[in-house]
Design a protein around this motif. Structure first.
Motif, PDB file in Angstrom:
ATOM      1  N   THR A 197       0.971  -1.390   0.030  1.00  0.00           N
ATOM      2  CA  THR A 197       0.146   0.037  -0.395  1.00  0.00           C
ATOM      3  C   THR A 197       1.086   1.624   0.145  1.00  0.00           C
ATOM      4  O   THR A 197       0.416   2.289  -0.530  1.00  0.00           O
ATOM      5  N   ASP A 198       1.930   1.431   0.756  1.00  0.00           N
ATOM      6  CA  ASP A 198       3.231   2.343   0.533  1.00  0.00           C
ATOM      7  C   ASP A 198       3.703   2.307  -0.171  1.00  0.00           C
ATOM      8  O   ASP A 198       3.628   3.789  -0.708  1.00  0.00           O
ATOM      9  N   LEU A 203       3.578   5.368  -5.205  1.00  0.00           N
ATOM     10  CA  LEU A 203       3.731   6.338  -7.416  1.00  0.00           C
ATOM     11  C   LEU A 203       2.818   6.929  -7.655  1.00  0.00           C
ATOM     12  O   LEU A 203       2.712   7.747  -8.467  1.00  0.00           O
ATOM     13  N   PHE A 204       1.378   6.886  -7.350  1.00  0.00           N
ATOM     14  CA  PHE A 204       0.372   7.951  -7.614  1.00  0.00           C
ATOM     15  C   PHE A 204       0.607   8.849  -7.286  1.00  0.00           C
ATOM     16  O   PHE A 204       0.223  10.549  -7.207  1.00  0.00           O
ATOM     17  N   LYS A 205       1.475   9.464  -6.200  1.00  0.00           N
ATOM     18  CA  LYS A 205       2.217  10.548  -5.645  1.00  0.00           C
ATOM     19  C   LYS A 205       3.232  11.395  -6.384  1.00  0.00           C
ATOM     20  O   LYS A 205       3.316  12.737  -6.749  1.00  0.00           O
ATOM     21  N   PRO A 246      -0.583  14.772 -10.382  1.00  0.00           N
ATOM     22  CA  PRO A 246       0.166  13.557  -9.419  1.00  0.00           C
ATOM     23  C   PRO A 246      -0.996  13.387  -8.731  1.00  0.00           C
ATOM     24  O   PRO A 246      -2.004  14.297  -8.102  1.00  0.00           O
ATOM     25  N   LEU A 247      -1.503  12.323  -7.514  1.00  0.00           N
ATOM     26  CA  LEU A 247      -2.510  12.234  -6.592  1.00  0.00           C
ATOM     27  C   LEU A 247      -2.462  12.621  -5.300  1.00  0.00           C
ATOM     28  O   LEU A 247      -1.269  12.831  -4.860  1.00  0.00           O
ATOM     29  N   ASN A 248      -3.028  14.268  -4.883  1.00  0.00           N
ATOM     30  CA  ASN A 248      -2.953  14.432  -3.776  1.00  0.00           C
ATOM     31  C   ASN A 248      -2.909  14.085  -2.269  1.00  0.00           C
ATOM     32  O   ASN A 248      -1.829  14.021  -1.575  1.00  0.00           O
ATOM     33  N   MET A 253      -6.881   7.972  -4.281  1.00  0.00           N
ATOM     34  CA  MET A 253      -6.332   6.477  -5.255  1.00  0.00           C
ATOM     35  C   MET A 253      -7.759   5.651  -5.110  1.00  0.00           C
ATOM     36  O   MET A 253      -8.196   5.358  -6.198  1.00  0.00           O
ATOM     37  N   PHE A 254      -7.963   5.132  -3.810  1.00  0.00           N
ATOM     38  CA  PHE A 254      -8.618   4.247  -3.420  1.00  0.00           C
ATOM     39  C   PHE A 254     -10.597   4.923  -3.359  1.00  0.00           C
ATOM     40  O   PHE A 254     -11.228   3.623  -4.671  1.00  0.00           O
ATOM     41  N   ALA A 255     -10.428   5.853  -3.727  1.00  0.00           N
ATOM     42  CA  ALA A 255     -11.148   6.444  -4.426  1.00  0.00           C
ATOM     43  C   ALA A 255     -11.937   5.944  -6.270  1.00  0.00           C
ATOM     44  O   ALA A 255     -13.164   5.364  -6.707  1.00  0.00           O
TER      45      ALA A 255
END
Length: 401
Positions: A197-198, A203-205, A246-248, A253-255
């Motif tokens: 998860t970490d 990665l998405f950030k 990037p996702l803040n 990400m989970f949404a």
């Protein structure tokens, strides 16, 4: 000349050298310095043992003393200082069976994951680079130190970590590393989900999400990630999305994961990946806001409810609806709302009880406050005690007729 973060650590290095020990800056700070990126935490490697460090520094914290790491406190700053070490066999795919302190920094560098993270730098800025990490930095290549199969068998998370560096640095994985990931990604099943998860969140950030997702798909790594391995269509859809920034927050990400296939509940995602309640709350808030947006467009009610998470909602809209908005215009629209929070309503539940003294406390109070709040946001009702009371009494009469 050293960059400012290194200058702050200079007294720690000088103290070690003044006491007869060797020391180097190592890790991500050196890597990022060489490619002119923002420098994060400073890590120092030395031939001084943990006992030596605790003796020569007045303020230390033994954060990982069994692995040779001591936190040195200097001028309110904390620096991780670790003794040169080699490691035994990784029997649990994470921790070495034994750690041996050594005197040769090259032996210490040889145990690291990627060549770009295996460069040491002294106080003069001179580099010790036994695995050609600087060459790989110049060529924008992520390559393991030594045989990639060995490195990934020691700690399989390094495969996902390497892909994360693709997103973080906009580098490419070398062919041998890609091949090893294709052949060994099943070892990720040996890794705790919290560590996976970490790395996914990190990665998405970063900016180059699409390149990283392409590699995950190319190597088949998605077949070894929780949920994705049983729902191949989710990653396939994710891989086709265009992430332009990037996702803040991990909640975004989970949404997104849930919205790709609403049949898999958010609870399933958050429980499987063992995320915090804070991340879960943010994801729920974004999912509800997106559903409201689908029903009514970018209305005042949607803006009011999404609040500070507006940039995150806009990312989701761009991904799923391929629609862009001018965020400054929306922020201006938000600022013009009559209220920004329910606490700004001129009336409370106590007022409702005063207007209807024969009514008992109950759910009707929250129901009316919700209705008042929405009417004020829509501009259908002024945030005035008199006007609200008049309207509420009208609602009551209609209910009783």
């Amino acid at each position: 000349m050293l960059d400012q973060p290194f200058i702050k650590a200079k007294p720690v290095m000088e103290t070690l050298e003044d006491n007869g020990y060797e020391c180097f800056f190592v890790g991500g700070a050196v890597r990022d310095c060489l490619i002119s990126r923002h420098i994060g935490d400073i890590d120092i490697a030395t031939n001084a043992t943990p006992n030596d460090m605790q003796r020569i520094f007045p303020k230390t914290v033994p954060v990982g003393i069994e692995h040779g790491t001591v936190l040195v406190i200097h001028n309110g700053e904390s620096f991780e200082v670790t003794t040169y070490r080699t490691e035994g066999e990784y029997k649990d795919y994470r921790h070495p069976s034994e750690v041996s302190f050594v005197k040769d920094v090259k032996l210490d560098l040889s145990r690291r994951d990627f060549t770009i993270n295996a460069i040491a730098m002294d106080l003069e800025g001179n580099l010790l680079d036994p695995f050609d990490g600087k060459k790989d930095l110049n060529e924008r290549v992520i390559r393991t130190v030594g045989n990639p199969h060995d490195r990934f068998t020691e700690d399989p998370l390094r495969m996902l970590r390497g892909v994360r560096f693709v997103s973080q640095l906009n580098f490419n994985l070398d062919e041998a590393t890609l091949t090893a990931i294709s052949e060994q990604h099943h070892l990720l099943n040996k890794i705790s989900v919290e560590r996976i998860t970490d790395e996914l969140v990190k990665l998405f950030k970063h900016a180059n999400i699409n390149s990283a997702l392409k590699i995950i798909r190319q190597t088949g790594m998605d077949q070894s990630l929780p949920i994705f391995k049983d729902r191949h269509h989710i990653f396939s859809r994710l891989n086709k999305m265009v992430f332009n920034q990037p996702l803040n927050h991990a909640g975004v990400m989970f949404a997104i994961f849930h919205l790709i296939d609403p049949n898999i509940s958010l609870h399933t995602w958050t429980k499987t990946y063992k995320v915090s309640n804070n991340i879960k709350r943010k994801a729920i808030h974004l999912i509800d806001s997106y559903k409201s947006y689908q029903d009514q467009g970018m209305s005042n009610v949607v803006l009011y409810n999404v609040g500070k998470q507006l940039p995150d909602l806009l990312q989701i809209i761009k991904l799923f609806n391929l629609k862009s908005y001018n965020i400054k215009e929306l922020q201006s629209q938000y600022q013009s709302l009559p209220i920004k929070d329910r606490s700004e309503l001129i009336v409370t539940g106590q007022n409702l009880l005063q207007w209807f003294p024969h009514e008992k406390r109950g759910q009707w109070i929250g129901k009316y406050l919700n209705r008042i709040e929405e009417a004020v946001i829509k501009g259908e009702l002024q945030n005035s005690r008199e006007e609200i009371e008049s309207k509420v009494r009208e609602w009551k009469r209609q209910e009783n007729d």
